[in-house]
Design a protein around this motif. Structure first.
Motif, PDB file in Angstrom:
ATOM      1  N   PRO A 102     -50.515   8.212 -33.328  1.00 25.34           N
ATOM      2  CA  PRO A 102     -50.082   8.681 -31.704  1.00 25.34           C
ATOM      3  C   PRO A 102     -50.054   7.450 -30.770  1.00 25.34           C
ATOM      4  O   PRO A 102     -50.985   6.789 -30.672  1.00 25.34           O
ATOM      5  CB  PRO A 102     -51.262   9.746 -31.378  1.00 25.34           C
ATOM      6  N   ILE A 103     -48.881   7.319 -30.039  1.00 30.00           N
ATOM      7  CA  ILE A 103     -48.659   6.509 -29.102  1.00 30.00           C
ATOM      8  C   ILE A 103     -48.153   6.974 -27.697  1.00 30.00           C
ATOM      9  O   ILE A 103     -47.579   7.917 -27.661  1.00 30.00           O
ATOM     10  CB  ILE A 103     -47.621   5.503 -29.537  1.00 30.00           C
ATOM     11  N   SER A 104     -48.794   6.465 -26.580  1.00 28.68           N
ATOM     12  CA  SER A 104     -48.581   7.016 -25.344  1.00 28.68           C
ATOM     13  C   SER A 104     -46.999   6.706 -25.061  1.00 28.68           C
ATOM     14  O   SER A 104     -46.430   5.744 -25.193  1.00 28.68           O
ATOM     15  CB  SER A 104     -49.183   6.364 -24.311  1.00 28.68           C
ATOM     16  N   SER A 105     -46.377   8.137 -24.659  1.00 30.79           N
ATOM     17  CA  SER A 105     -44.955   7.881 -24.399  1.00 30.79           C
ATOM     18  C   SER A 105     -44.611   6.896 -23.281  1.00 30.79           C
ATOM     19  O   SER A 105     -43.572   6.243 -22.696  1.00 30.79           O
ATOM     20  CB  SER A 105     -44.276   9.125 -24.162  1.00 30.79           C
ATOM     21  N   LEU A 106     -45.623   6.914 -22.272  1.00 35.47           N
ATOM     22  CA  LEU A 106     -45.679   6.261 -21.236  1.00 35.47           C
ATOM     23  C   LEU A 106     -45.503   4.604 -21.575  1.00 35.47           C
ATOM     24  O   LEU A 106     -44.944   3.624 -20.880  1.00 35.47           O
ATOM     25  CB  LEU A 106     -46.580   6.259 -19.993  1.00 35.47           C
ATOM     26  N   ALA A 107     -46.620   4.536 -22.397  1.00 36.65           N
ATOM     27  CA  ALA A 107     -46.575   2.852 -22.856  1.00 36.65           C
ATOM     28  C   ALA A 107     -45.336   2.651 -23.651  1.00 36.65           C
ATOM     29  O   ALA A 107     -44.832   1.404 -23.583  1.00 36.65           O
ATOM     30  CB  ALA A 107     -47.842   2.923 -24.125  1.00 36.65           C
ATOM     31  N   ALA A 108     -44.573   3.346 -24.519  1.00 40.79           N
ATOM     32  CA  ALA A 108     -43.527   3.089 -25.290  1.00 40.79           C
ATOM     33  C   ALA A 108     -42.397   2.777 -23.903  1.00 40.79           C
ATOM     34  O   ALA A 108     -41.647   1.755 -24.213  1.00 40.79           O
ATOM     35  CB  ALA A 108     -43.075   4.297 -25.913  1.00 40.79           C
ATOM     36  N   LEU A 109     -42.357   3.623 -23.035  1.00 44.30           N
ATOM     37  CA  LEU A 109     -41.496   3.119 -22.039  1.00 44.30           C
ATOM     38  C   LEU A 109     -41.637   1.982 -21.474  1.00 44.30           C
ATOM     39  O   LEU A 109     -41.016   0.999 -21.082  1.00 44.30           O
ATOM     40  CB  LEU A 109     -41.669   4.212 -20.714  1.00 44.30           C
ATOM     41  N   ALA A 110     -43.102   1.634 -20.937  1.00 44.76           N
ATOM     42  CA  ALA A 110     -43.382  -0.032 -20.681  1.00 44.76           C
ATOM     43  C   ALA A 110     -42.985  -0.983 -21.541  1.00 44.76           C
ATOM     44  O   ALA A 110     -42.476  -1.810 -21.076  1.00 44.76           O
ATOM     45  CB  ALA A 110     -45.075   0.424 -20.248  1.00 44.76           C
ATOM     46  N   GLN A 111     -43.280  -0.779 -22.799  1.00 47.86           N
ATOM     47  CA  GLN A 111     -43.049  -1.616 -23.925  1.00 47.86           C
ATOM     48  C   GLN A 111     -41.569  -2.169 -23.840  1.00 47.86           C
ATOM     49  O   GLN A 111     -41.148  -3.263 -24.017  1.00 47.86           O
ATOM     50  CB  GLN A 111     -43.301  -1.117 -25.060  1.00 47.86           C
ATOM     51  N   GLY A 112     -40.661  -1.069 -23.393  1.00 50.67           N
ATOM     52  CA  GLY A 112     -39.094  -1.626 -23.469  1.00 50.67           C
ATOM     53  C   GLY A 112     -38.801  -2.156 -22.332  1.00 50.67           C
ATOM     54  O   GLY A 112     -37.672  -2.593 -22.187  1.00 50.67           O
ATOM     55  N   GLN A 113     -39.316  -2.347 -21.319  1.00 52.18           N
ATOM     56  CA  GLN A 113     -39.054  -3.071 -20.257  1.00 52.18           C
ATOM     57  C   GLN A 113     -39.169  -4.724 -20.234  1.00 52.18           C
ATOM     58  O   GLN A 113     -39.878  -5.035 -20.910  1.00 52.18           O
ATOM     59  CB  GLN A 113     -39.835  -2.647 -19.016  1.00 52.18           C
ATOM     60  N   LYS A 114     -38.402  -5.283 -19.542  1.00 54.93           N
ATOM     61  CA  LYS A 114     -38.577  -6.787 -19.548  1.00 54.93           C
ATOM     62  C   LYS A 114     -39.715  -7.385 -18.671  1.00 54.93           C
ATOM     63  O   LYS A 114     -40.198  -8.593 -19.021  1.00 54.93           O
ATOM     64  CB  LYS A 114     -36.989  -7.390 -19.032  1.00 54.93           C
ATOM     65  N   ALA A 115     -40.025  -6.578 -17.566  1.00 51.16           N
ATOM     66  CA  ALA A 115     -41.305  -7.107 -16.898  1.00 51.16           C
ATOM     67  C   ALA A 115     -42.692  -6.994 -17.763  1.00 51.16           C
ATOM     68  O   ALA A 115     -42.732  -6.297 -18.600  1.00 51.16           O
ATOM     69  CB  ALA A 115     -41.328  -6.385 -15.656  1.00 51.16           C
ATOM     70  N   ASP A 116     -43.509  -7.987 -17.202  1.00 46.45           N
ATOM     71  CA  ASP A 116     -44.550  -7.970 -17.916  1.00 46.45           C
ATOM     72  C   ASP A 116     -45.802  -7.007 -17.046  1.00 46.45           C
ATOM     73  O   ASP A 116     -46.837  -6.752 -17.769  1.00 46.45           O
ATOM     74  CB  ASP A 116     -45.337  -9.404 -17.811  1.00 46.45           C
ATOM     75  N   ALA A 121     -37.900   2.343 -31.022  1.00 42.65           N
ATOM     76  CA  ALA A 121     -38.026   1.319 -31.458  1.00 42.65           C
ATOM     77  C   ALA A 121     -39.161   0.511 -30.847  1.00 42.65           C
ATOM     78  O   ALA A 121     -39.942  -0.135 -31.441  1.00 42.65           O
ATOM     79  CB  ALA A 121     -36.718   0.299 -31.223  1.00 42.65           C
ATOM     80  N   ASP A 122     -39.419   0.895 -29.456  1.00 40.95           N
ATOM     81  CA  ASP A 122     -40.623   0.372 -28.640  1.00 40.95           C
ATOM     82  C   ASP A 122     -41.876   0.886 -29.127  1.00 40.95           C
ATOM     83  O   ASP A 122     -42.821   0.452 -29.313  1.00 40.95           O
ATOM     84  CB  ASP A 122     -40.275   0.367 -27.206  1.00 40.95           C
ATOM     85  N   LEU A 123     -41.782   2.267 -29.242  1.00 39.95           N
ATOM     86  CA  LEU A 123     -42.825   3.138 -29.800  1.00 39.95           C
ATOM     87  C   LEU A 123     -43.365   2.423 -31.267  1.00 39.95           C
ATOM     88  O   LEU A 123     -44.494   2.218 -31.564  1.00 39.95           O
ATOM     89  CB  LEU A 123     -42.517   4.383 -29.998  1.00 39.95           C
ATOM     90  N   ALA A 124     -42.660   2.031 -32.134  1.00 42.94           N
ATOM     91  CA  ALA A 124     -42.654   1.552 -33.537  1.00 42.94           C
ATOM     92  C   ALA A 124     -43.250   0.225 -33.236  1.00 42.94           C
ATOM     93  O   ALA A 124     -44.100  -0.200 -33.990  1.00 42.94           O
ATOM     94  CB  ALA A 124     -41.373   1.304 -34.218  1.00 42.94           C
ATOM     95  N   ARG A 125     -42.997  -0.813 -32.315  1.00 43.48           N
ATOM     96  CA  ARG A 125     -43.354  -2.159 -32.155  1.00 43.48           C
ATOM     97  C   ARG A 125     -44.889  -1.697 -31.706  1.00 43.48           C
ATOM     98  O   ARG A 125     -45.786  -2.791 -32.001  1.00 43.48           O
ATOM     99  CB  ARG A 125     -42.720  -2.645 -30.737  1.00 43.48           C
ATOM    100  N   LEU A 126     -45.353  -0.783 -30.992  1.00 42.54           N
ATOM    101  CA  LEU A 126     -46.873  -0.430 -30.558  1.00 42.54           C
ATOM    102  C   LEU A 126     -47.551  -0.006 -31.903  1.00 42.54           C
ATOM    103  O   LEU A 126     -48.807  -0.242 -31.856  1.00 42.54           O
ATOM    104  CB  LEU A 126     -46.723   0.454 -29.391  1.00 42.54           C
ATOM    105  N   ALA A 127     -46.844   0.789 -32.636  1.00 37.54           N
ATOM    106  CA  ALA A 127     -47.455   1.535 -33.487  1.00 37.54           C
ATOM    107  C   ALA A 127     -48.066   0.606 -34.866  1.00 37.54           C
ATOM    108  O   ALA A 127     -49.133   1.128 -35.451  1.00 37.54           O
ATOM    109  CB  ALA A 127     -46.437   2.635 -34.197  1.00 37.54           C
ATOM    110  N   VAL A 128     -47.118  -0.203 -35.194  1.00 38.05           N
ATOM    111  CA  VAL A 128     -47.449  -1.187 -36.314  1.00 38.05           C
ATOM    112  C   VAL A 128     -48.916  -1.955 -35.990  1.00 38.05           C
ATOM    113  O   VAL A 128     -49.780  -1.600 -37.000  1.00 38.05           O
ATOM    114  CB  VAL A 128     -46.529  -2.354 -36.746  1.00 38.05           C
TER     115      VAL A 128
END
Length: 227
Positions: free
Chosen positions: A90-104, A186-193
């Protein structure tokens, strides 16, 4: 590692397959998530040349977000994972959104209706992964917590709906905001691995949504007089 990720928490219906260092994704906007999600999964697996039984794990956007969308996503991932006895991350949908942004530094917000937003502040780690600062919450835009420091970037449907209020609230801390931003599988997967490697997966029957609004209601509900 072969992992399938999906998110249906917002107007976006998105699926991704991560195979070692390669990721394929499908992304659609609309209201036909229940109709489209399994079709998108089948199409993507065919494109990747991977059978369902060859997957090692699943991941899904566990919320917060649309109640209906979250139930669709959880139900689909439970069925797929249970059928072949695979773990679910399970991954936070907000975290997946944040992961896809260019900003840190990202202030992720979904429109929660009722003049509220689902809110979370995220900072990128040295490993390139977004980490939550504080807690996710549902809150009125005029009362979102002020993050430490400057250079924060807003993203999500909450910003699309309440950008004037949020911009005024975060004056001096905000670098800007990105219109039309949604979570991507794709960003959700990046966090999930890495989450899977860290042992944060659950059984299929434990893959349930996190609504946040229900949690807040439970905390605020008066205690029964018989307690």
């Amino acid at each position: 590692m072969k992992l399938l990720a999906l998110d249906t928490s917002t107007e976006a219906c998105t699926v991704a397959v991560s195979i070692e260092d390669r990721t394929l994704e499908r992304f659609e906007l609309g209201t036909r998530h229940a109709e489209r999600i399994l079709i998108m999964v089948s199409e993507l697996l065919a494109e990747a040349g991977v059978g369902l039984a060859q997957l090692d794990a699943f991941a899904f956007g566990r919320g917060p977000g649309s109640f209906t969308g979250l139930r669709i996503g959880a139900g689909v991932v439970q069925g797929l994972a249970f059928g072949i006895d695979r773990p679910v991350v399970p991954i936070s949908s907000l975290a997946a959104l944040a992961q896809g942004q260019k900003a840190d530094r990202v202030l992720a917000a979904f429109d929660a209706r009722m003049q509220q937003v689902y809110w979370g502040a995220y900072e990128r780690s040295p490993q390139g992964l977004m980490a939550l600062r504080g807690e996710e919450r549902v809150i009125a835009p005029a009362h979102v917590p002020l993050p430490e420091g400057e250079g924060w970037q807003g993203a999500g449907t909450g910003w699309d709906q309440y950008h004037d209020t949020l911009t005024a609230r975060l004056a001096g801390r905000l670098a800007g905001w990105t219109p039309g931003a949604f979570p991507h599988a794709a960003d959700l997967a990046r966090l999930a691995v890495p989450a899977l490697a860290a042992g944060r997966a659950v059984r299929a029957d434990e893959a349930v949504p996190v609504y946040i609004r229900d949690e807040v209601a439970a905390k605020q509900r008066p205690r029964d007089r018989t307690e």
